[in-house]
Scaffold this active site. Structure first.
Site, short mmCIF file in Angstrom:
data_model
loop_
_atom_site.label_atom_id
_atom_site.label_comp_id
_atom_site.label_asym_id
_atom_site.label_seq_id
_atom_site.Cartn_x
_atom_site.Cartn_y
_atom_site.Cartn_z
N GLU A 1 -19.34 59.86 -4.84
CA GLU A 1 -18.50 59.38 -3.75
C GLU A 1 -19.25 58.28 -3.00
O GLU A 1 -20.33 58.52 -2.45
CB GLU A 1 -18.17 60.52 -2.78
CG GLU A 1 -17.40 60.06 -1.55
CD GLU A 1 -17.45 61.05 -0.39
OE1 GLU A 1 -16.50 61.08 0.40
OE2 GLU A 1 -18.46 61.79 -0.27
N ASP B 1 -21.47 64.29 -3.27
CA ASP B 1 -21.01 63.94 -1.93
C ASP B 1 -21.87 62.82 -1.35
O ASP B 1 -23.09 62.83 -1.49
CB ASP B 1 -21.10 65.19 -1.05
CG ASP B 1 -20.52 64.98 0.33
OD1 ASP B 1 -19.31 64.71 0.43
OD2 ASP B 1 -21.29 65.09 1.31
#
Length: 553
Positions: free
Chosen positions: A283, A214
């Site tokens: 990401e 993330d």
């Protein structure tokens, strides 16, 4: 510009790719996949119960969004214990059972590691905020106020307002790029890096096949805490945050995407390389330099295996010209990078709604994704052609949507429960009222109804995923000669033995495409909507495509 999209050579003839190279990853949002115990919230046992269905799609792996212990202020992206499962999702034993079932079905399992920040209820932060002298006093980003008491700089939070929160215990501000309850870890502290690598090792030892990382470019901040410069109005866009959010007013030069991150990513990659066949997917959240950062983070074989930026997750439709522009930029900004493409995920409006696509366009777009160079992520329910659910304000759960309603409705509309049985209570999601309401429009498109309909898009997803796996050129081959002419997009994929010609009509009027010289055969005979090449040309009706193959040379 017809440059190759990567300077990395095609794989050697006959060489088998790693599972992640050109692999298809199915994202599962656990709260909304399957409720096994009747509490209205999806859980790990529910995922295990549905793995046969996931495997039937032909995907290579699943990515499970966070299931760690958490106060759930941001639905699991605020972790309070990295080494345990939140009771609402089950237990570590439930995760082990999921892992065993997935591996038995030939599915790899990636988990979502949130390293840039923790919950403010994590023991690390509880200790860090106690005073300025404790062992973890520098594990988070603390800073003194300016002389007038205001925050140390102008950095903004993605969730709105200042990225700094005053703490009355330490009489300092702490950094939070997201909610105030999600304090940012200080990666400049060596002990923080060691602790997070230990977390990764814990899950690798448990048997996971990799990580979705993330906000991978948020790990480090500028040590000098310099102000971010203003972003000119004409350069602002809603790629990372909605336009009603002042976050778009800055070029986030110092609050994220710092050069020190590369060394940490290499340490993380070295750790995963100690284990067989593991992969890291990062990401990259950056509206200005996303592709460039993706290229930096995946360059060579010592950093991340793959990353995804937001080019196809933003509001503008993936038109022929935009797809070509993205790949031209990729060739320039990330020539050695390995992308992983997604059209939908748990943070954005589902692409069928976001791009206002007619139903007949959806098969063309998944076929495009399965033929583009890179790996691919599918989001649960995408294979059913689901559109964004309409969630009433009183049913909203997402703090992001509640903050910016009604101009921005948040992320709940893409997170509503998966629909399994059209006529069942809560569409088969569970026995009790779910945490978000089931969309009646989505329920009408449930899995059981589509399984019984030979023309349903679910079957097209299975067929086109199989097509991808049947051609090494589509998995790992070079991509060349991309052209956009109005709604017509064409390109070639080449693995050294075979060349695949791909043509897409991404519009509502018929077009004709010229094939390169050679003897081309229809490679997509399994796809009902595919056009046949004939006499060096192919006629494409609205939203139609052609996938043709010939021996290379």
């Amino acid at each position: 510009m017809n440059a190759q999209t990567s300077s990395k050579p095609a794989m050697a003839v006959g060489q088998k790719p790693e599972w992640w190279q050109g692999g298809v990853i199915y994202q599962i949002y656990p709260r909304s996949f399957q409720d096994s115990n009747g509490d209205g919230i999806g859980d790990l046992r529910g995922i295990t119960q549905r793995l046969d269905y996931v495997a039937s799609l032909g995907v290579d792996a699943i990515w499970i969004s966070p299931f760690f212990k958490s106060p759930m202020k941001d639905f699991g992206y605020d972790v309070s214990d990295y080494r345990d499962v939140d009771p609402m999702f089950g237990t570590l034993a439930d995760f082990d059972a999921l892992l065993d079932k997935a591996h038995g079905l030939g599915l790899k399992v990636m988990i979502d590691l949130v390293m840039s920040h923790t919950s403010d209820q994590h023991p690390w932060f509880v200790e860090s905020r106690a005073d300025k002298e404790n062992d973890k006093s520098d594990w988070y980003v603390w800073a003194d106020p300016k002389a007038d008491g205001t925050p140390p700089n102008n950095w903004l939070s993605i969730f709105g307002g200042s990225a700094w929160q005053w703490d009355s215990r330490r009489l300092q501000y702490y950094l939070h790029n997201f909610l105030t309850s999600q304090p940012d870890l200080n990666f400049h502290c060596p002990d923080v890096q060691e602790a997070l690598l230990d977390v990764a090792r814990f899950w690798l030892d448990r048997g996971v096949d990799g990580f979705r990382l993330d906000t991978i470019n948020f790990y480090f901040h500028d040590k000098e805490l310099r102000d971010n410069p203003a972003l000119p109005i004409e350069e602002r866009n809603s790629t990372i945050a909605p336009m009603v959010n002042p976050y778009n007013h800055q070029y986030h030069l110092y609050s994220k995407s710092q050069p020190e991150n590369l060394a940490f990513l290499e340490r993380l990659r070295a750790l995963t390389d100690e284990y067989d066949a593991r992969a890291c997917l990062g990401e990259v959240g950056d509206a200005q330099r996303g592709l460039q950062i993706m290229g930096e983070y995946t360059e060579g074989d010592k950093r991340m295996h793959m990353c995804y930026a937001f080019e196809f997750l933003e509001g503008r439709r993936a038109t022929a010209s935009w797809v070509k522009e993205v790949f031209d930029r990729l060739a320039t900004e990330a020539p050695d990078g390995w992308p992983c493409w997604a059209f939908s995920n748990h943070d954005v409006v589902r692409h069928a709604s976001r791009w206002d696509l007619p139903d007949e366009a959806l098969p063309a777009y998944v076929t495009l994704m399965m033929t583009m160079r890179g790996s691919a992520c599918l989001y649960q329910g995408e294979e059913l052609g689901l559109r964004e659910a309409d969630v009433a304000f009183e049913d909203l759960q997402d703090p992001y949507g509640i903050e910016f309603w009604p101009e921005f409705k948040g992320r709940d509309g893409c997170r509503t429960p998966m629909v399994w049985q059209a006529q069942a209570e809560s569409a088969g999601f569970g026995a009790e009222k779910p945490w978000l309401p089931v969309s009646p429009d989505q329920a009408a498109m449930a899995v059981d109804r589509q399984e019984a309909d030979a023309d349903a898009i679910l079957h097209h997803y299975r067929k086109v995923i199989a097509l991808r796996h049947a051609h090494l050129a589509l998995m790992t081959g070079l991509q060349n000669d991309m052209k956009a002419d109005g709604d017509l997009l064409t390109f070639l994929r080449d693995d050294g033995e075979k060349t695949v010609f791909c043509a897409f009509n991404l519009g509502g009027a018929a077009v004709t495409a010229d094939l390169p010289a050679g003897a081309w055969a229809n490679a997509a005979t399994s796809l009902d909507g595919a056009a046949e090449p004939e006499g060096g040309k192919v006629s494409l009706g609205p939203w139609q495509y052609c996938i043709a193959v010939k021996e290379a040379g």
